[in-house]
Design a protein around this motif. Structure first.
Motif, PDB file in Angstrom:
ATOM      1  N   GLN A   1     -13.251  -4.730   6.486  1.00 55.18           N
ATOM      2  CA  GLN A   1     -14.682  -5.054   6.483  1.00 55.18           C
ATOM      3  C   GLN A   1     -15.334  -4.745   7.824  1.00 55.18           C
ATOM      4  O   GLN A   1     -16.502  -4.362   7.900  1.00 55.18           O
ATOM      5  N   GLU A   2     -14.572  -4.889   8.901  1.00 53.35           N
ATOM      6  CA  GLU A   2     -15.106  -4.643  10.239  1.00 53.35           C
ATOM      7  C   GLU A   2     -14.961  -3.184  10.672  1.00 53.35           C
ATOM      8  O   GLU A   2     -15.481  -2.781  11.713  1.00 53.35           O
ATOM      9  N   GLY A   3     -14.255  -2.394   9.874  1.00 55.57           N
ATOM     10  CA  GLY A   3     -14.087  -0.987  10.206  1.00 55.57           C
ATOM     11  C   GLY A   3     -12.937  -0.706  11.144  1.00 55.57           C
ATOM     12  O   GLY A   3     -12.906   0.332  11.812  1.00 55.57           O
ATOM     13  N   PHE A   4     -11.964  -1.615  11.200  1.00 55.79           N
ATOM     14  CA  PHE A   4     -10.852  -1.460  12.132  1.00 55.79           C
ATOM     15  C   PHE A   4      -9.558  -1.004  11.447  1.00 55.79           C
ATOM     16  O   PHE A   4      -8.508  -0.958  12.082  1.00 55.79           O
TER      17      PHE A   4
ATOM     18  N   PRO B   1       0.833  -1.209   0.000  1.00 56.54           N
ATOM     19  CA  PRO B   1       0.000   0.000   0.000  1.00 56.54           C
ATOM     20  C   PRO B   1       0.869   1.261   0.000  1.00 56.54           C
ATOM     21  O   PRO B   1       2.014   1.230   0.483  1.00 56.54           O
ATOM     22  N   PRO B   2       0.342   2.375  -0.524  1.00 57.87           N
ATOM     23  CA  PRO B   2       1.155   3.589  -0.689  1.00 57.87           C
ATOM     24  C   PRO B   2       1.327   4.419   0.575  1.00 57.87           C
ATOM     25  O   PRO B   2       2.053   5.414   0.567  1.00 57.87           O
ATOM     26  N   LEU B   3       0.662   4.042   1.675  1.00 55.64           N
ATOM     27  CA  LEU B   3       0.784   4.817   2.904  1.00 55.64           C
ATOM     28  C   LEU B   3       0.590   3.906   4.125  1.00 55.64           C
ATOM     29  O   LEU B   3       0.141   2.767   3.998  1.00 55.64           O
ATOM     30  N   ASN B   4       0.985   4.400   5.272  1.00 60.52           N
ATOM     31  CA  ASN B   4       0.916   3.599   6.498  1.00 60.52           C
ATOM     32  C   ASN B   4      -0.537   3.240   6.843  1.00 60.52           C
ATOM     33  O   ASN B   4      -1.447   4.048   6.645  1.00 60.52           O
ATOM     34  N   ILE B   5      -0.709   2.040   7.388  1.00 55.14           N
ATOM     35  CA  ILE B   5      -2.044   1.575   7.786  1.00 55.14           C
ATOM     36  C   ILE B   5      -2.012   1.213   9.276  1.00 55.14           C
ATOM     37  O   ILE B   5      -1.040   0.622   9.765  1.00 55.14           O
ATOM     38  N   TYR B   6      -3.085   1.572   9.973  1.00 51.58           N
ATOM     39  CA  TYR B   6      -3.195   1.320  11.415  1.00 51.58           C
ATOM     40  C   TYR B   6      -4.429   0.455  11.682  1.00 51.58           C
ATOM     41  O   TYR B   6      -5.405   0.496  10.936  1.00 51.58           O
ATOM     42  N   ARG B   7      -4.352  -0.325  12.767  1.00 50.94           N
ATOM     43  CA  ARG B   7      -5.505  -1.119  13.187  1.00 50.94           C
ATOM     44  C   ARG B   7      -5.976  -0.635  14.547  1.00 50.94           C
ATOM     45  O   ARG B   7      -5.186  -0.185  15.394  1.00 50.94           O
ATOM     46  N   PHE B   8      -7.282  -0.725  14.764  1.00 48.26           N
ATOM     47  CA  PHE B   8      -7.879  -0.284  16.022  1.00 48.26           C
ATOM     48  C   PHE B   8      -8.067  -1.471  16.953  1.00 48.26           C
ATOM     49  O   PHE B   8      -8.618  -2.502  16.558  1.00 48.26           O
ATOM     50  N   HIS B   9      -7.611  -1.304  18.186  1.00 45.31           N
ATOM     51  CA  HIS B   9      -7.800  -2.335  19.216  1.00 45.31           C
ATOM     52  C   HIS B   9      -8.932  -1.898  20.133  1.00 45.31           C
ATOM     53  O   HIS B   9      -8.800  -0.929  20.879  1.00 45.31           O
TER      54      HIS B   9
END
Length: 345
Positions: free
Chosen positions: A69-72, A32-40
């Motif tokens: 898909q889960e919005g995280f 991917p072209p930019l950083n991705i974060y996940r929500f805990h």
């Protein structure tokens, strides 16, 4: 059973975009072209999931799809310039991404339309035109949702004059004037969508003949010689020839291209038409074209203040339609059309 999408806290939404599957699928699968974060959920905060320069494994790709898909899955608003550059190449994504702020959508539209216009003017052929037309229809789709969204776009006009910048500025200003003059009809849905599409295309295409004029003439800082001036004045007819080649010879485009330098007193060109011979499209396009030329910086001088320029235009009743210019002046001075120029990255 698909898990309900995360309801994004307002504080989080100020700093991050929650990306959906359409946006994720527009990215490179593994890089991917930019950083991705996940929500805990357990700790109520974000943590890095992917950093630019890394490569996702097949397992991480699958996991990321579930997170999206889960919005995280999120990207940082600090990466907005990268996101704008990416989405500008697939402009219809602005109609899908519900997390974009109006100001961000306007930034993306201006950058994407300018990029498309640059490509088209470098290569004014049918295939390139068709891609530009698709992006202009994204713009009109955005405006159909709420015609007053044009206010966000007229605040973002290009400050520096280039052929592409001028065409985009004229398209946005002309649309703003067109929508304002007929706002009640749009509210009542009395104006067909095709009329808006055609008007938008015509305004963006009005100066296409200038692409056929040598750059050293277009960009000359000193006065043009009589021979150079003669060549420059051929651009409406050259533009008409381009319309034929790209299969864009519909009425509004023909009038915008051929009539935007005609003047009410017959002093214009190429055909020296007078007041009753110039169409509404020609009059409006000519006003947008002249106004945008007045407010941008050129090699030989700085542009006028938007309010000063509209006053000057409204005073020139011999050459421009007073009904349109007086209305335009009122809209600009009362900030109903809050025109502003700025540097756009």
């Amino acid at each position: 059973m698909t898990k309900k999408l995360l309801d994004v806290p307002d504080s989080l939404n100020e700093e991050y975009y929650q990306i959906n599957l359409d946006i994720r699928n527009s990215f490179s699968k593994y890089r991917p072209p930019l950083n991705i974060y996940r929500f805990h959920e357990a700790i109520g905060r974000l943590e890095p999931y992917y950093r630019v320069g890394e490569r996702l494994s097949n397992e991480q790709v699958e996991a990321l799809e579930r997170l999206v898909q889960e919005g995280f899955a999120f990207v940082s608003r600090s990466d907005h310039p990268i996101y704008v550059k990416h989405i500008s190449h697939q402009l219809d994504l602005v109609l899908i991404d519900k997390n974009l702020k109006p100001s961000e959508i306007c930034d993306i539209l201006m950058q994407a339309l300018t990029m498309r216009m640059e490509h088209f003017q470098e290569q004014p052929v049918k295939a390139v035109y068709e891609r530009m037309r698709e992006d202009i229809f994204v713009l009109t789709e955005y405006l159909v949702g709420d015609i007053y969204r044009i206010k966000g776009l007229v605040k973002r006009l290009h400050k520096k004059h280039t052929l592409a910048n001028h065409s985009v500025n004229s398209g946005i200003v002309g649309l703003g004037l067109f929508l304002s003059m007929q706002s009640e009809d749009f509210t009542k849905a009395d104006i067909p969508r095709k009329s808006l599409d055609n008007m938008a295309l015509a305004l963006f295409l009005h100066d296409v003949g200038m692409a056929k004029i040598p750059a050293f003439i277009r960009d000359k800082a000193n006065n043009l010689t009589p021979e150079e001036q003669s060549k420059l004045m051929q651009h409406p007819k050259l533009g008409y020839e381009v319309l034929t080649k790209i299969d864009a010879k519909f009425s509004e485009a023909e009038k915008a291209v051929l009539e935007h330098h005609e003047r009410m007193n017959g002093s214009g060109y190429p055909n020296k038409l007078k007041e009753n011979e110039i169409s509404y499209v020609g009059k409006l396009t000519g006003i947008a074209d002249s106004y945008c030329a007045m407010i941008t910086d050129k090699p030989y001088g700085e542009g006028m203040d938007p309010e000063t320029a509209v006053r000057e235009l409204a005073r020139d009743e011999k050459r421009y339609d007073a009904k349109i210019t007086k209305f335009f002046q009122s809209e600009v001075l009362t900030k109903k059309l809050p025109i502003a120029v700025r540097e756009i990255g």
